[in-house]
Design an enzyme around this catalytic site. Sequence first.
Site, PDB file in Angstrom:
ATOM      1  CG  HIS A 457      -4.744   1.310  -1.472  1.00  0.00           C
ATOM      2  ND1 HIS A 457      -4.523   0.703  -2.691  1.00  0.00           N
ATOM      3  CD2 HIS A 457      -5.956   0.874  -1.045  1.00  0.00           C
ATOM      4  CE1 HIS A 457      -5.556  -0.072  -2.986  1.00  0.00           C
ATOM      5  NE2 HIS A 457      -6.441   0.011  -1.998  1.00  0.00           N
ATOM      6  CD  GLU A 458      -7.032   1.385   2.700  1.00  0.00           C
ATOM      7  OE1 GLU A 458      -8.228   1.655   2.409  1.00  0.00           O
ATOM      8  OE2 GLU A 458      -6.513   0.291   2.425  1.00  0.00           O
ATOM      9  CG  HIS A 461     -10.333   3.220  -1.208  1.00  0.00           C
ATOM     10  ND1 HIS A 461     -10.757   2.755  -2.435  1.00  0.00           N
ATOM     11  CD2 HIS A 461      -9.535   2.235  -0.694  1.00  0.00           C
ATOM     12  CE1 HIS A 461     -10.234   1.561  -2.659  1.00  0.00           C
ATOM     13  NE2 HIS A 461      -9.491   1.223  -1.634  1.00  0.00           N
ATOM     14  CD  GLU A 480     -10.083  -2.056  -3.101  1.00  0.00           C
ATOM     15  OE1 GLU A 480      -8.978  -1.477  -3.060  1.00  0.00           O
ATOM     16  OE2 GLU A 480     -10.840  -2.134  -2.123  1.00  0.00           O
TER      17      GLU A 480
END
Length: 801
Positions: A457-458, A461, A480
């Site tokens: 997930h990170e 980004h 997000e």
Amino acid sequence: MALAQDDLPLMANTSHMLVRHYTLDLDVSFESQVFMGSAVLFLEPGGSTTKAPNDPSQACPSQQADICLEKSNLKTTSCNVTDFSKGELGTFDKTTREPISGSSSSIDSPLTGNPGREEFVLVLDCCDLSVLKVEEVDVAAVSGTENLRQPERWTDVSGQEKNLGNQIVHGLVTLPDHRWREQHDYYSQCSQAPSSGELLFTTGTWSLQVKKAGCCTPSDFPRAIRIVYKTKPEGRSVRWTVDQSYRPCVYTIGSNINNRALFPCQEPPVAMSTWQATIRAAAGFVVLMSGENVAEPEPCQEGLCRWFYYVTMPMPASTFTIAVGCWSEVGEGPRKCPRLAPLHPSDDVRLSKENCGHMDYPCRLSSRAAEAQAIIPHRLYAPLCLVNGCREVLLPLIPRCLSAAHHTLGTHPFSRLDLLIVPSNFSSLGMASPHIIFLSQSVLSGRGGLCGTRVCHEIAHAWFGLAIGARDWTEEWLSEGFATHLEDVFWVKVQELSQQEASAQRELKALLRWRRLRDEVQNSEEALQVLRPNREKTGEVTESGAYMVRHGLNPEKNFMQVHYLKGYFLLRHLASKIGEEAYFTFLKKFVQIFHGQLILSQDFLHMLLEHAPEHKGLGQSVEAIYQGWLDTAGIPKPLLEESHGWTENGLVQQVEQEVTKWIRHSSQGLRKGSTRKRRRKESCFVQLLPDQLVLLLETLLEEKTLCPRTLQRLQKLYSLREQDAEVRHRWCELVVKHKYTAAYGDLETFLREDQAMGVYLYGELMVNEDAKQQELARRCFAAVQDEMDASTLRVVQEMLF
């Protein structure tokens, strides 16, 4: 600009002046819990630095706005200013270095005074800072800066040459990208130049305002200013605390006010800038930062070391991140990365850089050397007591997650990555910034699934949220929603699942997220469920460039996941319409076009709908997507229709079978029978995957009664205390609901050690009106309240008191 109570004001007048570069020079004091030093700001008039396409008619909506702004006449912010003396405004006591009485104001309005004399006022976002002095920097005193001048462009109508310092700064900030090393050397030298005079300033709740007598337009205002200041211990942009080994540390927390309590800056996303920072801390401390280079400590004074970081890719000031602590590197020792990242090696065959739509900077996405780099250099840091856990669980996952991301989206936008396990009071599972990721200790528990998905997930980004940012902060789904959708894609590749296994896992994830979204919609304000709260006014700013973030100060918003979940389901819906393969081909193309830029929802949706006819088409308009998904509260209608099919998943059906067994087990809990018979019945339970366990426990939560023996057996069979934090959270909810006192220790441990996830357990403990549970909630709160950030503290206090 009308503000509601929970709206966040962004005061900087970015339409008139932009910060192009920050040079920070700060000392860290753990004794007084402050950063102190200076910030030098290099400025340029004007509100747009985005490189426009050759044909303006072909630009996307947000780019067209930039082009129009570039062609329009510059309007200035001006106000009537009295002749303030330095004893009245913007000065400091020379013995205490504190602002003297009268040097600040509690209102966020420009400096005012005599009518008839209009002077330009620079407005910066600032909060919880003690500003001691603001001064003009004499960049002309730096040897060699005369080479940056362009005299023929710097004369007024009478032919008289304009300010020499302003000429130099203009030449400096507009140096081409292949001269970035020279540019950063000049920034360093100029930031240490002497003062050429103090400037008047005033501070308000949300801003710092600076003026120079006689400067009536942004073009006349000094282009290099130095702000001497120090932070406050209670400043909301940083968290002073101790790590899990009880060593002092400090880190930026990504608060809703972003970095304005760390340094005076321009917070609107359009104010994209580069930065460099020198941080001095006591020897033994490690300074990590969002920087391209791998900084190494250099002794400077007795007992102190200096750390230097820089970036060459312009980013919003809100993405700047720092962490100082006694961190230990996890692994075989430091992996040496080049001090200066080789973004432009002589043998590199450049890609088509003219297709880049961003401002000029050394772009990795136009480098073949970067394109071939599936796993960028990375390091992992943690408090000493967590090193072994990180080595076993997290360290092996990082290269696999990086490789999966590269396979999906292409070139990594950033040249290196640090990961840090932050203190237990961190209010999220993770936070991504340029070149650095913060992770909660909660991801280290269990079998590695939560850890892997969170890292994925990170990492996502880096593309969506950082390399491509939202032009309006209220459109969080652009960051997000994409990261949530991509984490599944990356994680499937990391696990090397078959197509059938991958599909089953994604369907199970979709069901879990659907249940979570349904609960949030039922238990939150409708205003907080809208992904585009400004609707058709999204991205609009005032004439000065200031604007407000809707609900930006609402503490509940920090704990909601609607923008994650609705954004995820929208992207999943769109991908299913045009086909997975076509969708990810499009996504790579989108990244190539929009990297280094800020976007609005329409930029993504217009391009997708234009791309879709090449395949199956979507059969809907941007306006329909706004109405169905982004501009209204509640569950989107297409999602209601899709959700019915997820229960047919084999993994879900297996959970349903186990739920039936456990309900039967509970109903028989008080019946008499031989131990052999009970063991024979219990042996038919099967082991489940962590996500299946989450669904199992959530489903059992819907049962009115579960007997203590069933809860005991649940805990033992699935080793719930050793599972990941998502599973343990559901277990704690079962413990609270059924007042299972034998597991209150599990509950207390979770509230203390998994603070990022335990907030709403406090409310559940209080609502039961059980004396033991309420006492447990207050005891745990008393133990950790001094560590909590302001938003978490406020929400929990409202639950308890």
